[in-house]
Design an enzyme around this catalytic site. Sequence first.
Site, PDB file in Angstrom:
ATOM      1  N   HIS A  65      92.829   5.203  16.885  1.00  0.00           N
ATOM      2  CA  HIS A  65      93.829   6.281  16.926  1.00  0.00           C
ATOM      3  C   HIS A  65      93.188   7.645  16.663  1.00  0.00           C
ATOM      4  O   HIS A  65      93.601   8.651  17.237  1.00  0.00           O
ATOM      5  CB  HIS A  65      94.917   6.052  15.865  1.00  0.00           C
ATOM      6  CG  HIS A  65      96.035   5.159  16.323  1.00  0.00           C
ATOM      7  ND1 HIS A  65      96.801   5.430  17.432  1.00  0.00           N
ATOM      8  CD2 HIS A  65      96.532   4.011  15.802  1.00  0.00           C
ATOM      9  CE1 HIS A  65      97.725   4.485  17.579  1.00  0.00           C
ATOM     10  NE2 HIS A  65      97.583   3.603  16.597  1.00  0.00           N
ATOM     11  N   HIS A  86      91.781  -0.754  14.968  1.00  0.00           N
ATOM     12  CA  HIS A  86      92.970  -0.191  15.610  1.00  0.00           C
ATOM     13  C   HIS A  86      93.239   1.235  15.097  1.00  0.00           C
ATOM     14  O   HIS A  86      93.478   2.150  15.887  1.00  0.00           O
ATOM     15  CB  HIS A  86      94.169  -1.113  15.324  1.00  0.00           C
ATOM     16  CG  HIS A  86      95.465  -0.663  15.920  1.00  0.00           C
ATOM     17  ND1 HIS A  86      96.136  -1.393  16.879  1.00  0.00           N
ATOM     18  CD2 HIS A  86      96.232   0.434  15.674  1.00  0.00           C
ATOM     19  CE1 HIS A  86      97.248  -0.738  17.207  1.00  0.00           C
ATOM     20  NE2 HIS A  86      97.335   0.361  16.489  1.00  0.00           N
ATOM     21  N   GLU A  87      93.171   1.406  13.781  1.00  0.00           N
ATOM     22  CA  GLU A  87      93.480   2.730  13.207  1.00  0.00           C
ATOM     23  C   GLU A  87      92.400   3.754  13.543  1.00  0.00           C
ATOM     24  O   GLU A  87      92.700   4.919  13.824  1.00  0.00           O
ATOM     25  CB  GLU A  87      93.660   2.629  11.682  1.00  0.00           C
ATOM     26  CG  GLU A  87      94.802   1.724  11.238  1.00  0.00           C
ATOM     27  CD  GLU A  87      96.117   1.969  11.957  1.00  0.00           C
ATOM     28  OE1 GLU A  87      96.413   3.144  12.283  1.00  0.00           O
ATOM     29  OE2 GLU A  87      96.845   0.998  12.216  1.00  0.00           O
ATOM     30  N   CYS A 110     101.577  -1.825  18.266  1.00  0.00           N
ATOM     31  CA  CYS A 110     101.348  -0.488  17.721  1.00  0.00           C
ATOM     32  C   CYS A 110     102.692   0.205  17.558  1.00  0.00           C
ATOM     33  O   CYS A 110     103.527   0.157  18.464  1.00  0.00           O
ATOM     34  CB  CYS A 110     100.459   0.303  18.677  1.00  0.00           C
ATOM     35  SG  CYS A 110     100.168   2.005  18.153  1.00  0.00           S
TER      36      CYS A 110
HETATM   37 ZN    ZN Z   1      98.690   1.904  16.408  1.00  0.00          ZN
END
Ligand code: ZN
Length: 194
Positions: A156, A152-153, A110
Site C-alpha cells: 500500500h 500487503h501493507e 483488502c
Molecule cells: Zn489493503
Amino acid sequence: MRLKIWQAGEAVLRQRAHPLAPEEIRGEAVQGLIASMRETMRDAPGVGLAAPQVGVPLRLAVIEDRAEYVSMLTPAQAAERGRAPVPFQVIVNPELYVEGEETAEFFEGCLSVAGLTAMVRRALRVRVECLNESGEPVTIRAEGWYARILQHEIDHLNGLLYVDRMWPRSLMTTENYTRYWKNVSEQEFRNRCG
Ligand code: ZN
C-alpha cells in the site's frame, strides 16, 4: 476518531507515500492519526490498515491480528496459513526483505477493494526494518499470515494493491467465497476453476 476507508480508484492508493522523520512520528498529529487508524481498523474489522487507505500519503501502517479473528478459522486452517495472533503494532518507513524462497498462496482481501477476494502468492518469510510508534528503529521477523499482512501493507505504501499480484481467475465476491470456498483448500479451487 473513525476514518473513512478510501476505495480503489482514489489516486492516493496508487502513489508512493512519503517517509516520516522520528520527531514527526512522536508529534501530536501522527500520534492522533495512529489512534484513529487503530480504531478504524478494529471497527472495519481488518488485520492491517495503511495510511494511504485513509487518504494520508505517509509511509505508516497499523497491524493487529486478534485472537478472536484467528479463532474464526478451524485449527487446521490456521495451521495451514501459519496464522497466529499478532499484537497491535505500528510500522513506519518500512523496508521489506524476503527471507528464503518459499511462498504461500491463499485468498486475501483488502478494505480498499471492498467486497472482493482473490488468491495471492506471497513470500512465506520476511524481515522488515522500520520505525515503531515512538520513532525507534525495530527489526520484525515474520512468517505465515503475519508475513502476508506485512507484505500487503507495505505494498500500500508503494501504490500497489493485491489485485496487482493476484491470480486473476480466482477473483470473486467475498459473499461467494464464504458461500462456496471458505472451507475448501486452494488446491481444490485450482482443480475446479483453474
Ligand atoms: Zn489493503
